[in-house]
Design a protein around this motif. Structure first.
Motif, PDB file in Angstrom:
ATOM      1  N   GLN A  21       0.845  -1.182   0.000  1.00 37.39           N
ATOM      2  CA  GLN A  21       0.000   0.000   0.000  1.00 37.39           C
ATOM      3  C   GLN A  21       0.886   1.239   0.000  1.00 37.39           C
ATOM      4  OE1 GLN A  21      -2.499  -0.300   3.483  1.00 37.39           O
ATOM      5  NE2 GLN A  21      -4.062  -1.472   2.399  1.00 37.39           N
ATOM      6  N   GLN A  22       0.511   2.216  -0.830  1.00 40.52           N
ATOM      7  CA  GLN A  22       1.219   3.488  -0.857  1.00 40.52           C
ATOM      8  C   GLN A  22       0.494   4.430   0.100  1.00 40.52           C
ATOM      9  OE1 GLN A  22       3.994   3.268  -2.689  1.00 40.52           O
ATOM     10  NE2 GLN A  22       3.283   1.231  -3.294  1.00 40.52           N
ATOM     11  N   ASN A  23       1.124   4.755   1.213  1.00 41.43           N
ATOM     12  CA  ASN A  23       0.462   5.498   2.271  1.00 41.43           C
ATOM     13  C   ASN A  23       0.757   6.991   2.265  1.00 41.43           C
ATOM     14  OD1 ASN A  23      -0.595   3.083   3.303  1.00 41.43           O
ATOM     15  ND2 ASN A  23       1.218   2.723   4.561  1.00 41.43           N
ATOM     16  N   GLY A  24       1.727   7.431   1.462  1.00 41.74           N
ATOM     17  CA  GLY A  24       2.114   8.831   1.516  1.00 41.74           C
ATOM     18  C   GLY A  24       3.039   9.104   2.681  1.00 41.74           C
ATOM     19  N   TYR A  25       3.231  10.382   2.995  1.00 40.28           N
ATOM     20  CA  TYR A  25       4.173  10.793   4.035  1.00 40.28           C
ATOM     21  C   TYR A  25       3.491  10.695   5.394  1.00 40.28           C
ATOM     22  CZ  TYR A  25       7.682  13.660   6.370  1.00 40.28           C
ATOM     23  OH  TYR A  25       8.671  14.107   7.196  1.00 40.28           O
ATOM     24  N   PRO A  26       4.149  10.206   6.487  1.00 40.54           N
ATOM     25  CA  PRO A  26       5.549   9.741   6.538  1.00 40.54           C
ATOM     26  C   PRO A  26       5.695   8.221   6.355  1.00 40.54           C
ATOM     27  CG  PRO A  26       4.730  10.016   8.764  1.00 40.54           C
ATOM     28  CD  PRO A  26       3.593  10.405   7.856  1.00 40.54           C
ATOM     29  N   HIS A  27       4.575   7.475   6.448  1.00 44.29           N
ATOM     30  CA  HIS A  27       4.647   6.014   6.288  1.00 44.29           C
ATOM     31  C   HIS A  27       4.464   5.702   4.811  1.00 44.29           C
ATOM     32  CE1 HIS A  27       3.399   1.827   8.063  1.00 44.29           C
ATOM     33  NE2 HIS A  27       4.477   1.781   7.292  1.00 44.29           N
ATOM     34  N   VAL A  28       5.562   5.781   4.068  1.00 44.01           N
ATOM     35  CA  VAL A  28       5.510   5.845   2.615  1.00 44.01           C
ATOM     36  C   VAL A  28       4.885   4.594   1.996  1.00 44.01           C
ATOM     37  CG1 VAL A  28       6.911   6.114   0.536  1.00 44.01           C
ATOM     38  CG2 VAL A  28       7.490   7.388   2.617  1.00 44.01           C
ATOM     39  N   GLN A  29       5.341   3.425   2.415  1.00 42.80           N
ATOM     40  CA  GLN A  29       4.850   2.171   1.815  1.00 42.80           C
ATOM     41  C   GLN A  29       4.887   1.060   2.847  1.00 42.80           C
ATOM     42  OE1 GLN A  29       5.675   0.884  -2.401  1.00 42.80           O
ATOM     43  NE2 GLN A  29       7.050  -0.562  -1.403  1.00 42.80           N
ATOM     44  N   GLN A  30       3.861   0.185   2.808  1.00 47.47           N
ATOM     45  CA  GLN A  30       3.803  -0.950   3.732  1.00 47.47           C
ATOM     46  C   GLN A  30       3.174  -2.155   3.043  1.00 47.47           C
ATOM     47  OE1 GLN A  30       0.877  -1.015   6.971  1.00 47.47           O
ATOM     48  NE2 GLN A  30       2.470  -1.774   8.344  1.00 47.47           N
ATOM     49  N   TRP A  52       8.562   1.086   4.485  1.00 47.39           N
ATOM     50  CA  TRP A  52       9.401   2.229   4.125  1.00 47.39           C
ATOM     51  C   TRP A  52       8.806   3.439   4.847  1.00 47.39           C
ATOM     52  CZ3 TRP A  52       8.496  -1.754   0.919  1.00 47.39           C
ATOM     53  CH2 TRP A  52       9.509  -2.210   0.074  1.00 47.39           C
ATOM     54  N   PHE A  53       9.615   4.163   5.607  1.00 53.73           N
ATOM     55  CA  PHE A  53       9.026   5.269   6.356  1.00 53.73           C
ATOM     56  C   PHE A  53      10.039   6.366   6.657  1.00 53.73           C
ATOM     57  CE2 PHE A  53      10.320   1.963   9.336  1.00 53.73           C
ATOM     58  CZ  PHE A  53      10.915   2.627  10.397  1.00 53.73           C
ATOM     59  N   LYS A  54       9.472   7.547   6.892  1.00 59.19           N
ATOM     60  CA  LYS A  54      10.248   8.711   7.304  1.00 59.19           C
ATOM     61  C   LYS A  54      10.017   8.932   8.801  1.00 59.19           C
ATOM     62  CE  LYS A  54      11.787  11.356   4.473  1.00 59.19           C
ATOM     63  NZ  LYS A  54      13.133  11.517   3.870  1.00 59.19           N
ATOM     64  N   ARG A  55      10.771   9.863   9.349  1.00 57.82           N
ATOM     65  CA  ARG A  55      10.642  10.178  10.767  1.00 57.82           C
ATOM     66  C   ARG A  55       9.225  10.674  11.070  1.00 57.82           C
ATOM     67  NH1 ARG A  55      14.591  10.311  14.416  1.00 57.82           N
ATOM     68  NH2 ARG A  55      14.216  11.399  16.397  1.00 57.82           N
ATOM     69  N   GLY A  56       8.689  10.223  12.203  1.00 61.69           N
ATOM     70  CA  GLY A  56       7.337  10.588  12.584  1.00 61.69           C
ATOM     71  C   GLY A  56       6.322   9.476  12.404  1.00 61.69           C
ATOM     72  N   THR A  57       6.772   8.299  11.929  1.00 64.26           N
ATOM     73  CA  THR A  57       5.842   7.190  11.684  1.00 64.26           C
ATOM     74  C   THR A  57       5.613   6.351  12.930  1.00 64.26           C
ATOM     75  OG1 THR A  57       6.562   7.092   9.377  1.00 64.26           O
ATOM     76  CG2 THR A  57       5.397   5.173  10.230  1.00 64.26           C
ATOM     77  N   PHE A  58       6.696   5.951  13.596  1.00 63.95           N
ATOM     78  CA  PHE A  58       6.583   5.053  14.747  1.00 63.95           C
ATOM     79  C   PHE A  58       7.160   5.726  15.994  1.00 63.95           C
ATOM     80  CE2 PHE A  58       6.865   2.020  11.095  1.00 63.95           C
ATOM     81  CZ  PHE A  58       5.572   1.522  11.191  1.00 63.95           C
ATOM     82  N   SER A  59       6.539   6.846  16.375  1.00 61.16           N
ATOM     83  CA  SER A  59       6.940   7.529  17.608  1.00 61.16           C
ATOM     84  C   SER A  59       6.443   6.732  18.809  1.00 61.16           C
ATOM     85  CB  SER A  59       6.395   8.952  17.617  1.00 61.16           C
ATOM     86  OG  SER A  59       4.987   8.944  17.451  1.00 61.16           O
ATOM     87  N   ASP A  60       6.548   7.300  19.996  1.00 59.24           N
ATOM     88  CA  ASP A  60       6.220   6.622  21.252  1.00 59.24           C
ATOM     89  C   ASP A  60       4.952   5.763  21.168  1.00 59.24           C
ATOM     90  OD1 ASP A  60       6.203   6.208  24.206  1.00 59.24           O
ATOM     91  OD2 ASP A  60       4.432   7.523  24.064  1.00 59.24           O
ATOM     92  N   HIS A  61       5.096   4.470  21.505  1.00 54.75           N
ATOM     93  CA  HIS A  61       3.944   3.554  21.508  1.00 54.75           C
ATOM     94  C   HIS A  61       4.234   2.365  22.420  1.00 54.75           C
ATOM     95  CE1 HIS A  61       6.587   2.097  18.254  1.00 54.75           C
ATOM     96  NE2 HIS A  61       6.132   0.887  18.541  1.00 54.75           N
ATOM     97  N   PRO A  62       3.172   1.681  22.901  1.00 53.37           N
ATOM     98  CA  PRO A  62       3.354   0.566  23.832  1.00 53.37           C
ATOM     99  C   PRO A  62       3.253  -0.796  23.148  1.00 53.37           C
ATOM    100  CG  PRO A  62       1.068   1.219  23.861  1.00 53.37           C
ATOM    101  CD  PRO A  62       1.750   2.084  22.822  1.00 53.37           C
ATOM    102  N   HIS A  63       3.721  -1.846  23.858  1.00 54.87           N
ATOM    103  CA  HIS A  63       3.522  -3.238  23.444  1.00 54.87           C
ATOM    104  C   HIS A  63       3.413  -4.112  24.696  1.00 54.87           C
ATOM    105  CE1 HIS A  63       4.173  -2.655  19.195  1.00 54.87           C
ATOM    106  NE2 HIS A  63       5.375  -2.125  19.388  1.00 54.87           N
ATOM    107  N   ARG A  64       2.751  -5.244  24.540  1.00 59.04           N
ATOM    108  CA  ARG A  64       2.715  -6.261  25.602  1.00 59.04           C
ATOM    109  C   ARG A  64       2.476  -7.625  24.981  1.00 59.04           C
ATOM    110  NH1 ARG A  64      -1.373  -5.714  30.650  1.00 59.04           N
ATOM    111  NH2 ARG A  64       0.306  -4.314  31.367  1.00 59.04           N
ATOM    112  N   GLY A  65       3.125  -8.656  25.539  1.00 57.82           N
ATOM    113  CA  GLY A  65       2.744 -10.027  25.251  1.00 57.82           C
ATOM    114  C   GLY A  65       3.439 -10.718  24.109  1.00 57.82           C
TER     115      GLY A  65
END
Length: 287
Positions: A21-30, A52-65
């Motif tokens: 998928q072409q997502n545009g800026y900042p998460h360019v393609q996935q 494919w991504f630019k800065r600002g795509t995967f900022s602070d986020h949580p995970h568990r398990g």
């Protein structure tokens, strides 16, 4: 006596190509190498995303398990976590994270880089979902390189070709990058009870006893013997100069619910993870 028992020969069970998928800026393609809608087939793996991504795509986020294994294809990946961890990974480097009880981190491109990564989600069995959050950076120069006639294997995790990779996961897995020349053949040996998949980074290979040809962005899963205690062989032939990644692991065989950034055994546990995060139990933001 099983001394003369034939070694299990792997065939391709299923194969496909990644849709992007072409997502545009900042998460360019996935695209999904392993789609989460099919996670029961991939046990112990949940999904693999090709981003494919630019800065600002995967900022602070949580995970568990669950656990993540992030392989950098190109660009520079900056990791920040709320326990004070910070690192920058380059092409060929890998970061392993055991989210365990409560991870909170950020994964960003450095400066103006367009970064290209593969992130694999690896499940945790129920008894390990509340373990301590840990991170491990695996640098390319610390990964054993094992040459063979017509190529080289880079052993990131597990015991391959008599060497052990540096990645130390909570559950038994293997991870290898295999580079094979055109016309060369490599026999990849992994435990027969491991569920395994392969992703083609470049070139074209011919795989397994059924000799399935697969090119760039192709994915294959393989037959395995879940009750087996011996090794197995996967034949990889280079139709072209090729680079592939092979991952394998022992199925966990538990109920799985993957929702947002959490992977648990029940929907009630997912709701509890959201409540804990909103109550601040995951700690301060990663910044």
């Amino acid at each position: 006596m099983n001394e003369n028992k034939a070694i299990f020969q792997r065939a391709v069970k299923d194969h496909w190509y990644v849709n992007y998928q072409q997502n545009g800026y900042p998460h360019v393609q996935q695209g999904f190498v392993l789609h989460p809608e099919r996670l029961k087939e991939f046990d112990p793996f949940i999904l693999m995303a090709d981003d494919w991504f630019k800065r600002g795509t995967f900022s602070d986020h949580p995970h568990r398990g669950f656990q993540t294994i992030t392989y950098v294809i190109d660009g520079r990946l900056e990791h920040i976590d709320n326990a004070g961890g910070h690192s920058i990974l380059d092409a060929g480097d890998v970061q392993y994270m055991n989210a365990g009880w409560a991870a909170r981190h950020a994964e960003e491109a450095v400066d103006d880089d367009l970064i290209h990564t593969l992130q694999l989600w690896l499940n945790l069995p129920k008894e390990l979902k509340n373990t301590k959050t840990t991170y491990q950076d695996i640098r390319l120069e610390d990964v054993p390189h094992v040459p063979f006639d017509g190529g080289v294997v880079k052993v990131y995790s597990g015991d391959i070709e008599g060497v052990k990779g540096p990645l130390d996961s909570m559950v038994p897995i293997t991870m290898s990058e295999i580079n094979v020349a055109a016309g060369a053949t490599y026999i990849h040996r992994i435990p027969e009870n491991h569920n395994a998949f392969l992703y083609v980074l470049s070139g074209e290979v011919e795989l397994g006893t059924n000799e399935i040809a697969l090119g760039k962005t192709g994915v294959a899963t393989f037959t395995y013997n879940e009750s087996g205690q011996q090794g197995s062989e996967l034949v990889i032939k280079g139709n072209q100069r090729s680079k592939v990644l092979v991952y394998s692991g022992v199925p966990i065989n538990e109920e799985v619910v993957a929702y947002g950034p959490f992977v648990m055994n029940t929907m009630d546990e997912i709701r509890q993870a959201y409540r804990d995060f909103n109550a601040g139990k995951f700690g301060p933001p990663a910044e």
